[in-house]
Scaffold this motif. Sequence first.
Motif, mmCIF file in Angstrom:
data_model
loop_
_atom_site.group_PDB
_atom_site.id
_atom_site.type_symbol
_atom_site.label_atom_id
_atom_site.label_comp_id
_atom_site.label_asym_id
_atom_site.label_seq_id
_atom_site.Cartn_x
_atom_site.Cartn_y
_atom_site.Cartn_z
ATOM 1 N N TYR C 56 39.759 57.094 41.504
ATOM 2 C CA TYR C 56 40.661 55.866 42.344
ATOM 3 C C TYR C 56 41.893 55.672 41.744
ATOM 4 C CZ TYR C 56 36.111 55.333 44.388
ATOM 5 O OH TYR C 56 34.892 55.559 45.007
ATOM 6 N N ASP C 57 42.837 55.191 42.614
ATOM 7 C CA ASP C 57 44.410 54.768 42.013
ATOM 8 C C ASP C 57 44.668 53.595 43.196
ATOM 9 O OD1 ASP C 57 46.431 57.248 43.538
ATOM 10 O OD2 ASP C 57 45.175 55.918 44.445
ATOM 11 N N PRO C 58 45.746 52.822 43.169
ATOM 12 C CA PRO C 58 46.081 51.732 43.884
ATOM 13 C C PRO C 58 45.877 51.950 45.344
ATOM 14 C CG PRO C 58 47.340 51.494 42.002
ATOM 15 C CD PRO C 58 46.569 52.985 42.032
ATOM 16 N N SER C 59 45.998 53.312 45.817
ATOM 17 C CA SER C 59 46.016 53.559 47.335
ATOM 18 C C SER C 59 44.657 52.968 47.814
ATOM 19 C CB SER C 59 46.156 55.170 47.349
ATOM 20 O OG SER C 59 45.321 55.679 46.847
ATOM 21 N N ILE C 60 43.666 52.945 47.346
ATOM 22 C CA ILE C 60 42.600 52.460 47.779
ATOM 23 C C ILE C 60 42.407 50.876 48.403
ATOM 24 C CG2 ILE C 60 40.886 53.613 46.464
ATOM 25 C CD1 ILE C 60 40.623 51.133 44.519
ATOM 26 N N PHE C 61 43.769 50.303 47.877
ATOM 27 C CA PHE C 61 43.961 48.755 48.501
ATOM 28 C C PHE C 61 44.873 48.855 49.981
ATOM 29 C CE2 PHE C 61 41.818 47.185 45.017
ATOM 30 C CZ PHE C 61 42.510 47.688 43.826
ATOM 31 N N ALA C 62 45.407 49.969 50.231
ATOM 32 C CA ALA C 62 46.298 50.124 51.283
ATOM 33 C C ALA C 62 45.540 49.994 52.833
ATOM 34 C CB ALA C 62 47.083 51.184 51.327
ATOM 35 N N GLY C 63 46.251 49.145 53.461
ATOM 36 C CA GLY C 63 45.678 48.773 54.828
ATOM 37 C C GLY C 63 44.243 47.810 54.987
ATOM 38 N N GLN C 64 43.887 47.676 53.911
ATOM 39 C CA GLN C 64 42.747 46.745 54.013
ATOM 40 C C GLN C 64 42.897 45.425 53.081
ATOM 41 O OE1 GLN C 64 38.782 48.412 54.217
ATOM 42 N NE2 GLN C 64 39.714 50.246 53.649
ATOM 43 N N VAL C 65 42.184 44.282 53.429
ATOM 44 C CA VAL C 65 42.081 43.124 52.719
ATOM 45 C C VAL C 65 40.893 43.400 51.679
ATOM 46 C CG1 VAL C 65 41.973 40.648 52.365
ATOM 47 C CG2 VAL C 65 43.117 41.543 54.258
ATOM 48 N N THR C 66 40.882 43.206 50.325
ATOM 49 C CA THR C 66 40.142 43.501 49.395
ATOM 50 C C THR C 66 39.612 42.525 48.544
ATOM 51 O OG1 THR C 66 40.911 45.838 49.360
ATOM 52 C CG2 THR C 66 39.093 45.445 47.875
ATOM 53 N N LEU C 67 38.469 42.450 48.343
ATOM 54 C CA LEU C 67 38.016 41.435 47.340
ATOM 55 C C LEU C 67 37.550 42.325 46.148
ATOM 56 C CD1 LEU C 67 38.070 38.429 48.027
ATOM 57 C CD2 LEU C 67 35.488 38.411 48.183
ATOM 58 N N MET C 68 38.251 42.461 44.808
ATOM 59 C CA MET C 68 37.886 43.155 43.730
ATOM 60 C C MET C 68 37.105 42.240 42.986
ATOM 61 S SD MET C 68 39.799 45.913 41.613
ATOM 62 C CE MET C 68 41.015 44.920 40.937
ATOM 63 N N ASN C 69 35.756 42.556 42.741
ATOM 64 C CA ASN C 69 34.918 41.931 41.754
ATOM 65 C C ASN C 69 34.576 42.331 40.308
ATOM 66 O OD1 ASN C 69 31.650 41.003 41.317
ATOM 67 N ND2 ASN C 69 32.996 39.447 41.496
ATOM 68 N N PRO C 152 31.944 36.747 35.752
ATOM 69 C CA PRO C 152 32.775 37.429 36.954
ATOM 70 C C PRO C 152 34.049 36.831 36.986
ATOM 71 C CG PRO C 152 31.102 35.640 37.611
ATOM 72 C CD PRO C 152 31.158 35.681 36.264
ATOM 73 N N GLU C 153 34.922 37.682 37.536
ATOM 74 C CA GLU C 153 36.248 37.291 38.054
ATOM 75 C C GLU C 153 36.448 37.982 39.267
ATOM 76 O OE1 GLU C 153 39.568 37.339 35.209
ATOM 77 O OE2 GLU C 153 38.221 36.132 33.695
ATOM 78 N N THR C 154 37.195 37.424 40.338
ATOM 79 C CA THR C 154 37.332 38.208 41.358
ATOM 80 C C THR C 154 39.027 38.040 41.842
ATOM 81 O OG1 THR C 154 35.224 37.486 42.295
ATOM 82 C CG2 THR C 154 36.939 38.501 43.971
ATOM 83 N N PHE C 155 39.521 39.222 42.484
ATOM 84 C CA PHE C 155 40.786 39.417 42.886
ATOM 85 C C PHE C 155 40.813 39.660 44.326
ATOM 86 C CE2 PHE C 155 43.016 39.440 38.721
ATOM 87 C CZ PHE C 155 42.156 39.906 37.834
ATOM 88 N N LEU C 156 41.578 38.578 45.088
ATOM 89 C CA LEU C 156 41.771 39.037 46.294
ATOM 90 C C LEU C 156 43.128 39.639 46.473
ATOM 91 C CD1 LEU C 156 41.067 38.120 49.249
ATOM 92 C CD2 LEU C 156 42.135 36.209 49.387
ATOM 93 N N ILE C 157 43.164 40.724 47.321
ATOM 94 C CA ILE C 157 44.259 41.706 47.391
ATOM 95 C C ILE C 157 44.396 42.217 48.900
ATOM 96 C CG2 ILE C 157 45.072 44.058 46.632
ATOM 97 C CD1 ILE C 157 43.136 43.943 44.618
ATOM 98 N N ASP C 158 45.624 41.852 49.275
ATOM 99 C CA ASP C 158 46.020 42.163 50.578
ATOM 100 C C ASP C 158 46.268 43.569 51.040
ATOM 101 O OD1 ASP C 158 49.545 40.783 50.229
ATOM 102 O OD2 ASP C 158 48.775 42.901 49.926
ATOM 103 N N LYS C 159 46.833 43.703 52.516
ATOM 104 C CA LYS C 159 46.798 45.016 52.753
ATOM 105 C C LYS C 159 48.028 45.764 52.148
ATOM 106 C CE LYS C 159 44.924 43.525 57.362
ATOM 107 N NZ LYS C 159 45.119 43.155 58.721
ATOM 108 N N GLN C 160 48.906 45.126 51.514
ATOM 109 C CA GLN C 160 49.975 45.841 51.102
ATOM 110 C C GLN C 160 49.665 46.070 49.414
ATOM 111 O OE1 GLN C 160 50.858 43.066 52.819
ATOM 112 N NE2 GLN C 160 51.147 44.631 54.403
ATOM 113 N N GLY C 161 48.431 46.025 49.108
ATOM 114 C CA GLY C 161 48.059 45.990 47.824
ATOM 115 C C GLY C 161 48.477 45.017 46.932
ATOM 116 N N VAL C 162 49.163 43.875 47.340
ATOM 117 C CA VAL C 162 49.776 42.718 46.266
ATOM 118 C C VAL C 162 48.358 41.879 46.201
ATOM 119 C CG1 VAL C 162 50.879 40.790 46.273
ATOM 120 C CG2 VAL C 162 51.904 42.937 47.192
#
Lengths: 146, 682, 190
Positions: C56-69, C152-162
């Motif tokens: 995987y690389d950061p492109s997995i975040f593109a186009g969706q809102v993701t919660l990375m746990n 645990p820690e969680t990151f909220l990542i937006d559709k642009q991967g930010v």
Amino acid sequence: MKKLILLFVLFTSPLWALEEAYTFDDPVKQKMFLDLTEELRCPQCQNQNIADSDAMIAHDLRRKVYELLNEGKSREEIVDFMKSRYGDFVSYQPPVTPLTIWLWLLPVIFVIGAAWFVFTQRKKQVNDFDEDVLAKADSLLEKEND
Amino acid sequence: MFAELGHFSLVLALLMSMLLSVYPMWGAYKNQVQYMALAKPLAIGMFLFTAISFGALVNAFYTDDFSVAYVANHSNSLLPWYYKITAVWGGHEGSFLLWILIFSIWTVGVAVLSRGIPQAMVARVLSILGMVAIGFYLYLLLASNPFESLLPFYPVDGRDLNPLLQDFGMIIHPPMLYMGYVGFAVAFAFAISALLSGQLDSTWARWSRPWTLAAWCFLTLGLSLGSWWAYYELGWGGWWFWDPVENAALMPWLVGTALVHSLAVTEKRKIFKSWTVLLAISAFSLSLLGTFLVRSGVLVSVHSFASDPTRGLFILAILGVVVGGSLVLYAIRAPQLKSIGRYEWFSREVMLIGNNLLLTAATIVVLMGTLLPLVHKEIGLGSISIGAPFFNQMFTYLIVPFVLLLAMGPLSRWKKQSAKAIQKQMLIGFVISVCAALLIQASYNQMTYMATLGSILSVWILVSTLQEIMQRVAKENNKTSSSTTWQRLRRLTPSHWGMVLGHLGFAVTLIGITLVSNYDQEKDVRMRTGDVVEISGYVFQFNGVRELTGPNYYGHVGIVDVYTDTTLTEKITHLEAEKRFYPVQRSSMTEAGIDSGISRDLFMALGEQLNDGAWAVRIYVKPFVNWIWAGSIIMALGGLLSISDKRYRMAKVAKVKQRLSGEQTATATSSDVLATKAQGQA
Amino acid sequence: MKKASLFLIPITLFVLLSVFLYKGLYGDPRQLDSTVLNKPAPNFALPDLMQPDVIYDPSIFAGQVTLMNVWGVWCVTCAVELPYLTELSQQGVRIIGLYYDQDTDPDFGIKSIPTIQKEVAAKLAQLGNPYEFNVFDVKRDYSLDLGVTGAPETFLIDKQGVIRMHHIGDINTRVWRTKIAPLYNELIAQ
């Protein structure tokens, strides 16, 4: 190629065994390692540097410092690397900002200011006294010096 | 049942403190002897009830009374008896009870040992101590009661004392530290009563000085014990971490040192009165601030007790009333204090005040360094850390002028010192210390700026102290040519020797710090049985590990033998380091193996077992590290000598007064006559 | 005679100090600000935990809102959090795991990948599987880049991967409702 190497590493090495004893051939680097691990703070602990802490994050940071030193990075570069990930908190040397500058300025200003005050006070007092009383006090003091 | 007795006793002690705050003060205000005379019995009563309360808590621990919540949280039936008693002050509530017990000990001390001091003054001092005590008793009873009960349900066994605290250091360090910390309350009380009564002559400074010195001695030893304990207990070979709690104890010490010297100036020369009063207020205020910082959870520290905002709020309120109130009183009354001495810019008093300012600057450094992260965060600028690199840097800058003034001060005369007269001695001092520094560097085969600086400064103090003694002895020669040097030396007062030892002790500590900081060697290696590593001319051989079982722990013992060279023929010593696991608290701990010597410590700690059967072993060679603590013992001894000086023997002073005036109560004029007479004799 | 105003300095300083001490009582001195907020997720190339040949690389975040746990089987709080995260994933929240292993525990130090995979599978079968997939942070380097200090820690990542939020600690109903959901809904709407 990268994939292959990664796979190779994954399937053959024991999973990141306990890592202790970071040694360098270069004594300068060894000293830098000791200094850096004392200067960098463990982000999760109750006030310990990464040299003294047993926490997992401290292990990781020590390993990272070791890697970066072996890559030839300088002290500033390594500290910046850590700060860009964990903030200014991770270094025990405070940054110099308009607020923190007072850490250095205030003690200096105090000493200079108070000393100036002591000297000006002295000048003010010189003119207020009765000479006889002063002479007697002086002779008493002479005995005092013995 | 005894626990409840302890609880009740504490309430009675509170009652005593309330009465103590009111009656003697009223008596002093209205000049009514019967109310002033109440001070002593009330103080004794306050002490007795507090002691009973403390005794009840000790009893609860000793008899494993787990119905008391505090005992259940900090003790265990498997704990050795001496640690059960130590556990009394192992947690927040109990250590606070120890705090107030020691406070009542100082109070009763003042009540009993103040025969030479006018009754009105003593009455005021005791009332002030009573007022401060009220706050603490209330806090104990309302917000952190050690006698809280778990009844009707109570555990079969306790949660055990934190393994780190199951150590000799825990038995002596907190009581010693608190004796010093709390002892500054007496100087504080003297300062406040002087402000209240408007009487601040040099005799006030004389009365305050032994109490301040006593507190200072205890604090010196307490700090030193803490440092030494951390060194051998934590297994990392460090002896000072600039942790907020350590800083909280260092600040009163710095101000206390300034205060002791400032009192000397005010006593002898009647100047800097308002400054001395401010220092006396500050020393105890910093103690209170320290108490707040440690118990409120405001700062992150390895030493903090479990925190609670309401507790912190209560202590902040006490701080506000005591410190705020005293500083308001200071702002109102201090401008009326007149200092009437004259002095030239180059004189002993200026040098003493110079070092006062430097010590205060050091206190500001520590205070700001400890508190700025909090301020920075509350303003919203994010989190920063201020630690060893900053503090070490600032202290290094401050110590240079400090030592210069320290070297010059004792050699200088009061009121006016001719610069030319002292030049020669300073030059000799400089030359000798530079030579010594170079010799030291040569013997370690390594030159650093810091080591050079530290060596020069420490040796200079040594030289100047010797020069001062020589100067004193030579002076006497002018009066009587028939006395020998020995006779002349013997005529020097304990107070003088106190100063000598105090400064000498400081030099010893300084050289210890310099050498261990610059020349220590550390190696962190993985060793299998039989492996050998060489550090600083010592050869360390790892001889494996054996199993270990203790009263409430189990683990491993690592064995290292030390030889002079790699032939392993001449053995120097045998070191054993332990790695213990305490099952009740589920935590592990290391006990280092240390061989202590005058010129070095050989320090070994056992790390983790590695996957190939080897062990991670940490070995240090620490040169002259014991001089750090030895120096502090010498300093404390110096303080003790100063206290023992005849002019502080209040009973004697009282008798002399009686003979002079033939009256029971001292008046202002007779105390002045006495002061002059005493000065002439000193 | 010194100016009376000079004597007011100590009390003024003390009052100022008390204000900060008071405020400090109600803050958490250990709370750190995240350095990665509002910046694109740092670059990485890490394998899937269960299928190591997928990288995987950061492109997995593109186009969706993701919660990375960020989690691990060794982490007790993570286990408490898993059922709730599973619930969230069933409601449509995209959750991916960053598997963060612990090697300091002597039991784990020499564990191999297959063993970890087995343990993870067992745990997820037992408590619920909220993860679309698990990224395996092999040397914990990526966690370091993210400023992770534990689990645990969680990151909220937006559709642009930010990266828009870095939450430390577990996620439960209260945390979700008050802290994360508002921003999540906002990002979904973008």
